[in-house]
Design a protein around this motif. Structure first.
Motif, PDB file in Angstrom:
ATOM      1  N   VAL A  81       0.831  -1.215   0.000  1.00  0.00           N
ATOM      2  CA  VAL A  81       0.000   0.000   0.000  1.00  0.00           C
ATOM      3  C   VAL A  81       0.858   1.255   0.000  1.00  0.00           C
ATOM      4  O   VAL A  81       0.377   2.338  -0.339  1.00  0.00           O
ATOM      5  N   GLY A  82       2.125   1.131   0.390  1.00  0.00           N
ATOM      6  CA  GLY A  82       3.070   2.234   0.254  1.00  0.00           C
ATOM      7  C   GLY A  82       2.937   3.304   1.326  1.00  0.00           C
ATOM      8  O   GLY A  82       2.122   3.208   2.244  1.00  0.00           O
ATOM      9  N   ILE A  83       3.738   4.338   1.170  1.00  0.00           N
ATOM     10  CA  ILE A  83       3.811   5.372   2.203  1.00  0.00           C
ATOM     11  C   ILE A  83       2.527   6.181   2.310  1.00  0.00           C
ATOM     12  O   ILE A  83       2.257   6.791   3.345  1.00  0.00           O
ATOM     13  N   ARG A  84       1.732   6.202   1.276  1.00  0.00           N
ATOM     14  CA  ARG A  84       0.453   6.921   1.329  1.00  0.00           C
ATOM     15  C   ARG A  84      -0.683   6.026   1.806  1.00  0.00           C
ATOM     16  O   ARG A  84      -1.795   6.508   2.017  1.00  0.00           O
ATOM     17  N   GLY A  85      -0.410   4.750   1.942  1.00  0.00           N
ATOM     18  CA  GLY A  85      -1.421   3.822   2.424  1.00  0.00           C
ATOM     19  C   GLY A  85      -1.268   3.565   3.918  1.00  0.00           C
ATOM     20  O   GLY A  85      -0.320   4.025   4.549  1.00  0.00           O
ATOM     21  N   ARG A  86      -2.213   2.826   4.478  1.00  0.00           N
ATOM     22  CA  ARG A  86      -2.198   2.509   5.893  1.00  0.00           C
ATOM     23  C   ARG A  86      -2.604   1.045   6.104  1.00  0.00           C
ATOM     24  O   ARG A  86      -3.461   0.526   5.383  1.00  0.00           O
ATOM     25  N   VAL A  87      -1.980   0.416   7.099  1.00  0.00           N
ATOM     26  CA  VAL A  87      -2.338  -0.941   7.487  1.00  0.00           C
ATOM     27  C   VAL A  87      -2.689  -0.925   8.969  1.00  0.00           C
ATOM     28  O   VAL A  87      -1.894  -0.472   9.796  1.00  0.00           O
ATOM     29  N   LEU A  88      -3.875  -1.395   9.291  1.00  0.00           N
ATOM     30  CA  LEU A  88      -4.275  -1.569  10.683  1.00  0.00           C
ATOM     31  C   LEU A  88      -4.225  -3.059  10.987  1.00  0.00           C
ATOM     32  O   LEU A  88      -4.966  -3.850  10.394  1.00  0.00           O
ATOM     33  N   ALA A  89      -3.332  -3.460  11.884  1.00  0.00           N
ATOM     34  CA  ALA A  89      -3.194  -4.864  12.278  1.00  0.00           C
ATOM     35  C   ALA A  89      -3.820  -5.048  13.648  1.00  0.00           C
ATOM     36  O   ALA A  89      -3.498  -4.314  14.587  1.00  0.00           O
ATOM     37  N   GLN A  90      -4.710  -6.027  13.770  1.00  0.00           N
ATOM     38  CA  GLN A  90      -5.447  -6.212  15.013  1.00  0.00           C
ATOM     39  C   GLN A  90      -5.440  -7.663  15.426  1.00  0.00           C
ATOM     40  O   GLN A  90      -5.512  -8.564  14.590  1.00  0.00           O
ATOM     41  N   ASP A  91      -5.333  -7.884  16.735  1.00  0.00           N
ATOM     42  CA  ASP A  91      -5.490  -9.231  17.290  1.00  0.00           C
ATOM     43  C   ASP A  91      -6.169  -9.089  18.643  1.00  0.00           C
ATOM     44  O   ASP A  91      -6.150  -8.019  19.255  1.00  0.00           O
ATOM     45  N   ILE A  92      -6.791 -10.185  19.112  1.00  0.00           N
ATOM     46  CA  ILE A  92      -7.518 -10.119  20.381  1.00  0.00           C
ATOM     47  C   ILE A  92      -6.704 -10.655  21.554  1.00  0.00           C
ATOM     48  O   ILE A  92      -7.157 -10.583  22.699  1.00  0.00           O
ATOM     49  N   VAL A 112       2.091   1.168   9.545  1.00  0.00           N
ATOM     50  CA  VAL A 112       1.318   0.124  10.226  1.00  0.00           C
ATOM     51  C   VAL A 112       0.999   0.558  11.648  1.00  0.00           C
ATOM     52  O   VAL A 112       1.876   1.020  12.382  1.00  0.00           O
ATOM     53  N   ALA A 113      -0.267   0.394  12.034  1.00  0.00           N
ATOM     54  CA  ALA A 113      -0.697   0.590  13.417  1.00  0.00           C
ATOM     55  C   ALA A 113      -1.190  -0.746  13.953  1.00  0.00           C
ATOM     56  O   ALA A 113      -1.930  -1.457  13.258  1.00  0.00           O
ATOM     57  N   VAL A 114      -0.786  -1.107  15.166  1.00  0.00           N
ATOM     58  CA  VAL A 114      -1.172  -2.376  15.778  1.00  0.00           C
ATOM     59  C   VAL A 114      -2.133  -2.086  16.922  1.00  0.00           C
ATOM     60  O   VAL A 114      -1.855  -1.245  17.782  1.00  0.00           O
TER      61      VAL A 114
END
Length: 226
Positions: A81-92, A112-114
């Motif tokens: 997704v590159g520098i202009r994209g965002r990744v939200l990583a989630q776990d319980i 990336v945000a976790v």
């Protein structure tokens, strides 16, 4: 004044009570590991490449990896997704979330945000995501209708929920495609694309919102057998 105070208190309690969602109505597989398979094995069969091609992931997109585990998809989505994209990583699982956060920091994945989610609510920012990935985890969701109800609130217009799972009974850590389609249809989601994936019995399925999200009490659960 006393009566007014009681009325206000009762109203606050009513607002704080959780919504009533239908039960799963089927088996739910236990969480046995935070890793579906080794990353080398998954790379050799080309799973990630096949999935993101089918999902039409592009630079600049905002995507979520729900039930991210060790981060196989998270770390590969980040450069895609590159520098202009965002990744939200989630776990319980807090310990799993912490290990993934350490990996993201170690690999310097600044987009990336976790986050820590809840079993029935992934706690996504509203109307913010182009793709939400549920990879080899949907069969472990204990309250699928509550989970999906909260999940789709995070989709942007035209966004998609992408499910990767195995075509086998839930007891064997999979979910038959017909059952998956039925459950997601109960939340107004319509199947857009379906593909069999290389290297076994896994499949790809992409869904879009086709009808308004029903109120929790109005959800008609899937009546078909597993």
């Amino acid at each position: 004044m006393l009566l007014l105070g009681c009325a206000l208190l009762a109203g606050c309690r009513a607002q704080s009570e959780p919504a009533s969602f239908p039960p799963a109505g089927r088996d739910v597989a236990p969480i046995v590991s935070d890793a579906f398979s080794t990353e080398d094995v998954r790379d050799r069969v080309g799973e990630f490449e096949a999935v993101v091609a089918a999902a039409e992931v592009k630079p600049g997109m905002s995507v979520a990896d729900i039930g991210a585990g060790e981060g196989y998809y998270t770390v590969r989505l980040s450069p895609l997704v590159g520098i202009r994209g965002r990744v939200l990583a989630q776990d319980i699982v807090p310990e799993v979330r912490d290990r993934l956060a350490e990996r993201v920091q170690r690999e310097k994945l600044d987009n990336v945000a976790v986050r820590l989610g809840e079993p029935s609510d992934p706690s996504l920012p509203p109307s913010s995501l182009d793709r939400i990935f549920l990879v080899h985890m949907y069969h472990e969701v204990t309250d699928p209708y509550a989970f999906l109800w909260h999940l789709i609130g995070g989709l942007r217009q035209g966004g998609e929920v992408v499910v990767v799972d195995a075509d086998r009974p839930v007891k064997r850590h999979g979910i038959p495609p017909a059952r998956l389609k039925c459950e997601l249809a109960a939340l107004g989601l319509s199947l857009q694309r379906f593909e069999r994936l290389p290297g076994g019995d896994s499949y790809f399925a992409a869904f879009r919102i086709a009808a308004p999200r029903p109120a929790p009490a109005a959800i008609k659960p899937c009546a078909m057998p597993e």
